[in-house]
Design an enzyme around this catalytic site. Sequence first.
Site, PDB file in Angstrom:
ATOM      1  N   SER A   1     -10.371  -0.502   3.436  1.00 23.79           N
ATOM      2  CA  SER A   1      -9.624  -0.724   4.682  1.00 23.79           C
ATOM      3  C   SER A   1      -9.136   0.616   5.212  1.00 23.79           C
ATOM      4  CB  SER A   1      -8.406  -1.600   4.438  1.00 23.79           C
ATOM      5  OG  SER A   1      -8.790  -2.868   3.980  1.00 23.79           O
TER       6      SER A   1
ATOM      7  N   GLU B   1      -4.512   3.925   6.457  1.00 20.88           N
ATOM      8  CA  GLU B   1      -4.262   3.757   5.024  1.00 20.88           C
ATOM      9  C   GLU B   1      -4.630   5.021   4.235  1.00 20.88           C
ATOM     10  OE1 GLU B   1      -5.227  -0.254   3.120  1.00 20.88           O
ATOM     11  OE2 GLU B   1      -6.194   1.117   1.742  1.00 20.88           O
TER      12      GLU B   1
ATOM     13  N   ARG C   1       0.828  -1.215   0.000  1.00 19.05           N
ATOM     14  CA  ARG C   1       0.000   0.000   0.000  1.00 19.05           C
ATOM     15  C   ARG C   1       0.860   1.261   0.000  1.00 19.05           C
ATOM     16  NH1 ARG C   1      -2.972  -3.562  -0.690  1.00 19.05           N
ATOM     17  NH2 ARG C   1      -5.120  -3.845   0.037  1.00 19.05           N
TER      18      ARG C   1
HETATM   19  N1  EPU Z   1     -11.113 -10.696  10.247  1.00 21.52           N
HETATM   20  C1  EPU Z   1     -11.840 -10.793  11.411  1.00 21.52           C
HETATM   21  N2  EPU Z   1     -12.822  -9.854  11.637  1.00 21.52           N
HETATM   22  C2  EPU Z   1     -13.083  -8.856  10.774  1.00 21.52           C
HETATM   23  C3  EPU Z   1     -12.352  -8.771   9.577  1.00 21.52           C
HETATM   24  C4  EPU Z   1     -11.349  -9.696   9.335  1.00 21.52           C
HETATM   25  O1  EPU Z   1     -11.626 -11.671  12.218  1.00 21.52           O
HETATM   26  O2  EPU Z   1     -13.968  -8.066  11.052  1.00 21.52           O
HETATM   27  C5  EPU Z   1     -10.064 -11.693   9.968  1.00 21.52           C
HETATM   28  C6  EPU Z   1     -10.635 -12.916   9.272  1.00 21.52           C
HETATM   29  O3  EPU Z   1     -10.049 -14.055   9.837  1.00 21.52           O
HETATM   30  C7  EPU Z   1     -10.154 -12.783   7.847  1.00 21.52           C
HETATM   31  C8  EPU Z   1      -8.859 -12.003   8.004  1.00 21.52           C
HETATM   32  O4  EPU Z   1      -9.074 -11.158   9.137  1.00 21.52           O
HETATM   33  O5  EPU Z   1      -9.949 -14.026   7.266  1.00 21.52           O
HETATM   34  C9  EPU Z   1      -8.526 -11.180   6.793  1.00 21.52           C
HETATM   35  O6  EPU Z   1      -9.673 -10.447   6.372  1.00 21.52           O
HETATM   36  P1  EPU Z   1      -9.957 -10.130   4.814  1.00 21.52           P
HETATM   37  O7  EPU Z   1      -9.801 -11.338   3.987  1.00 21.52           O
HETATM   38  O8  EPU Z   1     -11.250  -9.399   4.745  1.00 21.52           O
HETATM   39  O9  EPU Z   1      -8.755  -9.195   4.405  1.00 21.52           O
HETATM   40  P2  EPU Z   1      -8.058  -7.972   5.145  1.00 21.52           P
HETATM   41  O10 EPU Z   1      -6.674  -8.380   5.518  1.00 21.52           O
HETATM   42  O11 EPU Z   1      -8.931  -7.451   6.220  1.00 21.52           O
HETATM   43  C10 EPU Z   1      -6.934  -7.009   2.986  1.00 21.52           C
HETATM   44  C11 EPU Z   1      -6.823  -5.684   2.306  1.00 21.52           C
HETATM   45  C12 EPU Z   1      -8.090  -5.385   1.510  1.00 21.52           C
HETATM   46  C13 EPU Z   1      -8.277  -6.476   0.485  1.00 21.52           C
HETATM   47  C14 EPU Z   1      -8.365  -7.827   1.206  1.00 21.52           C
HETATM   48  C15 EPU Z   1      -8.382  -8.983   0.228  1.00 21.52           C
HETATM   49  C16 EPU Z   1      -5.358  -4.297   3.640  1.00 21.52           C
HETATM   50  C17 EPU Z   1      -5.251  -3.164   4.618  1.00 21.52           C
HETATM   51  N3  EPU Z   1      -6.584  -4.648   3.287  1.00 21.52           N
HETATM   52  O12 EPU Z   1      -7.980  -6.907   3.951  1.00 21.52           O
HETATM   53  O13 EPU Z   1      -7.868  -4.163   0.821  1.00 21.52           O
HETATM   54  O14 EPU Z   1      -9.460  -6.282  -0.278  1.00 21.52           O
HETATM   55  O15 EPU Z   1      -7.189  -8.028   2.041  1.00 21.52           O
HETATM   56  O16 EPU Z   1      -7.128  -9.108  -0.356  1.00 21.52           O
HETATM   57  O17 EPU Z   1      -4.329  -4.825   3.212  1.00 21.52           O
HETATM   58  C18 EPU Z   1      -8.163  -1.804   0.991  1.00 21.52           C
HETATM   59  O18 EPU Z   1      -6.926  -1.716   1.042  1.00 21.52           O
HETATM   60  O19 EPU Z   1      -8.901  -0.781   1.036  1.00 21.52           O
HETATM   61  C19 EPU Z   1      -8.775  -3.122   0.941  1.00 21.52           C
HETATM   62  C20 EPU Z   1     -10.099  -3.300   1.000  1.00 21.52           C
END
Ligand code: EPU
Length: 344
Positions: free
Chosen positions: A243, A338, A169
Amino acid sequence: MTTIQLPQLQRDVDLRAFNTFGFSARAERFLRVESLESLQQAVALARGQGWPLLVLGGGSNLVLRERLPGLVVQIALKGRSVHIDGETVLATVAAGENWHETVAWSLGQGYYGLENLALIPGTVGAAPMQNIGAYGVELEERFHSLKALDTETGAIRHFTREACAFGYRDSLFKSAQPGRYIILEVTFALSRAALPVLRYRALVDELEQHGIASPTPLDVFEAVCRIRRSKLPDPSEVGNAGSFFKNPVVAADRYRALHEAFPDIVAYPAGDAYKLAAGWLIDRCGWKGRSLGPVGVYRNQALVLVNGGGGTASDLLALADAVRASVLERFGVELEMEPRIYPA
Ligand code: EPU
């Protein structure tokens, strides 16, 4: 010296429709630019007058405060062209094109590689700024080069991938030289051969649930769209910037200590270190679905902060501070924002 005149320059414009949080922010001056020439004039005018300059794409990674002094320029440069060399397709897209429409267009043409990045809000020009990434692919992996206007010298510069200093990012345009370059067009290196990227667990699960064993790029595109729609709020319905925090990266020994104390913590190896799921940390602090005045933490994804309506940047930053304080107290981990705050 000739006086620069920009007849389309508007005064005291509410930018509510130009930022995905839907904050009411008043720009002292506002200009939509559809040509390189008017962009160059606007930059020269702002420099000459000493006006702060904000360049807007889709406004999807911004927290706007209530008053924006100086000049806000919305980039509306349009156009796409392709150069095909065997299996490789170099697709050049103007900065003002919508990101998701560009992904859909590329698939429609049979140019593959952007499908995992479907449905990300914003414009093509904003994509390299923070090296957008989702569901196993980061922009830098599909990036060839870009052209940008240097606001200090007025020259147009060409950047290779190495010159952009991409990180998680992050890029030269966001960190090392913020505000200096205005991205004009981006060239992507795509492929006429389908090479689905199935590294992300949630994506693989989604495809399996639909009984798809050998997905086409269109299958991947549709699966990503379904996952995003189920987890992330549509900014046209609920104000948000995706995010709100980055996933924090911690050293391996730190991760092991956290894992000992919290065995179900979610983390991914990142080189020698570990990337923690910030959504999990925030969720475990009990924030998911909670509001603080007009703003809150989204009910389906704790990493997303939302404007329920009528909120301001101050409301949102107070919520962000409270969330960060909880995570720091409980896990000893610092969260980094972010989106960019403007004015800083
Ligand atoms: N989780 C929870 N509770 C929540 C949310 C997440 O327990 O409320 C845990 C779950 O276990 C889940 C894990 O966190 O499996 C990861 O969550 P998710 O797959 O939704 O991905 P993320 O790490 O929260 C990142 C990016 C997103 C991107 C997704 C998919 C960042 C900061 N965010 O989110 O990017 O869409 O992976 O690749 O790296 C963005 O940057 O605006 C964005 C949406």
